[in-house]
Design an enzyme around this catalytic site. Structure first.
Site, PDB file in Angstrom:
ATOM      1  CG  ASN A   1       3.049  -0.842   4.770  1.00 21.44           C
ATOM      2  OD1 ASN A   1       3.617  -0.547   5.805  1.00 21.44           O
ATOM      3  ND2 ASN A   1       3.384  -1.909   4.055  1.00 21.44           N
TER       4      ASN A   1
ATOM      5  CG  HIS B   1       2.269   7.180   2.462  1.00 22.25           C
ATOM      6  ND1 HIS B   1       1.286   7.467   1.543  1.00 22.25           N
ATOM      7  CD2 HIS B   1       3.006   8.311   2.579  1.00 22.25           C
ATOM      8  CE1 HIS B   1       1.425   8.712   1.119  1.00 22.25           C
ATOM      9  NE2 HIS B   1       2.454   9.261   1.735  1.00 22.25           N
ATOM     10  CB  CYS B   2      -2.236   3.208   3.991  1.00 22.45           C
ATOM     11  SG  CYS B   2      -1.577   2.504   2.480  1.00 22.45           S
ATOM     12  CB  ILE B   3      -2.167   4.040   9.040  1.00 14.99           C
ATOM     13  CG1 ILE B   3      -0.685   4.030   9.434  1.00 14.99           C
ATOM     14  CG2 ILE B   3      -2.611   2.697   8.494  1.00 14.99           C
ATOM     15  CD1 ILE B   3      -0.349   3.032  10.547  1.00 14.99           C
TER      16      ILE B   3
END
Length: 398
Positions: free
Chosen positions: A387, A389-391
Site C-alpha cells: 500500500n 506506506h509500503c511504496i
C-alpha cells in the site's frame, strides 16, 4: 559513502536514532513498478496509481522516483509537468521502497546516517516472494550515497522498513509474526547449508519465535534504531505476504499516541487481529513510561478483492482469484510527510470515514489544521501486496 560494520560501531553508539515519521522530511523515495508477476496487467495500472500517489506526496514533499533503465523514458514522461518529482535511474527488482530502502537516522545535531538492513524478499528461500533480490538488496546503499551519508550494516538482521514504527523518543512497535519468523535474521539458515547465489550464509543461532531470538532482536533494534523500548504485537494481518508488517496495523500519531486498525464485525477476516493489537497497545507504556493513548481507525466496510480478470492477469504459476484471497486493504498503511497524510482509498463506503477519522485524530493531537489528510486511490498497489506506506521511504531532515 562509508559502510560501518557491527564490529566497528552502531548508530546508537554514535548518537543516531530513527526519527518519527511526523518529523520534518527532505524528500520521499519511491520505485517505479514493473513486475508482471507482482502487478496486474503488466504493471501499467499500477504505474498510473504510483504516479497519482507520487503527485499527491509532492504537494507536501519532493519525491525521487527510481526506475529501471528500460522504464526511464516512460517514467520521465509521466512526471514531465511536475518539477517536484525527480526521476532517477536505479536498478530494482521490485517496487517496495519502504522495505528495500535505507532507514534514515539523525543525531539531533545536524548529522544524518542510514541503517542498511539485510534484505531477502520477505523470507528468502524459506517463504520469500521473489528471486532474485540482488538489485533490491543494494537500494539502501544507493539511497544513502545519493543523500551523501554513511551506512551502518548489522551482521545478521534481515528487516524491512514496513515492520517498524517509532515515536522518535525511544519507542518502537513491531510484530512477533514478522521479526521472529523462520525467514528472518538469525533463525534463517543453518551455517553449513550451501550458499544460494545472492543468499548470505546466516548462522542459525536461535529458533524461530523463541524468547532467545526476541532478546537478540530487541538488542539489535535498540542499537540500529536508537530506541530504548520495543513493544511486541503478536501478529499482523498479512501472514502470506510480509509475515505481518506493523504498518498495516498500527502507527505513532505523536509521542505517547498511537492508532490501530479496528472493526466491530466478528465476521470480518481480521477481527481477531484488530482486537488483539488494540489490547496489546492500550495496556502498553512507552520508553518515557507514558501509558499509550490508542485511537481506532476503521477497516474498509467490506474486504477488498481483485476482480477475476485482474487476478488472472498476474503472471503467476497459480493465479490468485477474487474468491480465494481478500487483499490486505488497511487505511493504516498511509504516509505521513511534512504535515500531510496520504491515505489509501479503495472505492469502499468507509473511504471518506477513514480520511475524516484520521483528520480528527491529528487535529485532536496536534491542533486543528496542522496536518492535512488526503485520500488517494491505491487499489492497484494493494493488488500487488502492499500500500502507500509500503511504496515510500522518507528521508528525514537533519
Amino acid at each position: 559513502m562509508r559502510a560501518i560494520t557491527e564490529s566497528e560501531s552502531t548508530p546508537k553508539v554514535d548518537g543516531f536514532y530513527m526519527p518519527a515519521e511526523y518529523a520534518p522530511q527532505d524528500r520521499v523515495f519511491m520505485g517505479w513498478p514493473n513486475r508482471p508477476d507482482t502487478f496486474a496487467f503488466g504493471a501499467v495500472p499500477a504505474q498510473r496509481t504510483y504516479a497519482g500517489i507520487a503527485n499527491a506526496i509532492s504537494e507536501f514533499t519532493p519525491v525521487v522516483m527510481c526506475c529501471n533503465e528500460a522504464d526511464y523514458d516512460n517514467c520521465k514522461a509521466v512526471f514531465k509537468d511536475n518539477e517536484r518529482v525527480t526521476v532517477m535511474e536505479m536498478s530494482i527488482n521490485d517496487a517496495w521502497f519502504r522495505d528495500t530502502g535505507a532507514t534514515f537516522l539523525v543525531d539531533g545535531k545536524g548529522g544524518k546516517a542510514a541503517t542498511d538492513w539485510h534484505f531477502n524478499a520477505y523470507g528468502g528461500l524459506v517463504d520469500g516472494l521473489y528471486f532474485p533480490w540482488d538489485k533490491d538488496a543494494k537500494i539502501a546503499r544507493k539511497m544513502a550515497d545519493y543523500v551523501g551519508v554513511r551506512t551502518y550494516r548489522p551482521d545478521h538482521v534481515i528487516l524491512e522498513g514496513g515492520s517498524i514504527t517509532v515515536d522518535g523518543e525511544g519507542t518502537l512497535i513491531v510484530t512477533d509474526s514478522c521479526l521472529l519468523s523462520a525467514g528472518r535474521t538469525a533463525s534463517v539458515l543453518v551455517a553449513d547449508e550451501p550458499d544460494a547465489g545472492d543468499w548470505p550464509l546466516y548462522p542459525r543461532k536461535y529458533e524461530p519465535f523463541s524468547e532467545e531470538l526476541r532478546e537478540y532482536m530487541t538488542k539489535e533494534l535498540e542499537e540500529y534504531l536508537g530506541v530504548e523500548k520495543v513493544i511486541w504485537v503478536k501478529e499482523g494481518i498479512d501472514p502470506a505476504v510480509t509475515n505481518g508488517h506493523i504498518d498495516d496495523c498500527a502507527t505513532f500519531i505523536a509521542p505517547g499516541v498511537v492508532a490501530c486498525i479496528w472493526t466491530d464485525d466478528p465476521e470480518y477476516p481480521f477481527y481477531r487481529q484488530c482486537h488483539e493489537i488494540y489490547d496489546t497497545l492500550v495496556n502498553a507504556t512507552d520508553a518515557k513510561g507514558r501509558k499509550l493513548k490508542v485511537y481506532k481507525l476503521p477497516m474498509p466496510e467490506k474486504p477488498c478483492f481483485m476482480s477475476e480478470e485482474e487476478a488472472n492477469s498476474i503472471d503467476l504459476v497459480n493465479p490468485r482469484t477474487a474468491q480465494d484471497e481478500p487483499q490486505i486493504a488497511s487505511y493504516m498503511n498511509y504516509l505521513v510527510t511534512n504535515h500531510g497524510c496520504i491515505v489509501p482509498q479503495y472505492g469502499d463506503v468507509n473511504d471518506a470515514l477513514a480520511v475524516e477519522t484520521l483528520q480528527k485524530i491529528y487535529d485532536e493531537t496536534w491542533g486543528e489544521g496542522v496536518f492535512k489528510c488526503v485520500g488517494v486511490d491505491s487499489r492497484q498497489v494493494v493488488y500487488g501486496g502492499g500500500n502507500i506506506h509500503c511504496i515510500t521511504q522518507q528521508e528525514p531532515s537533519a
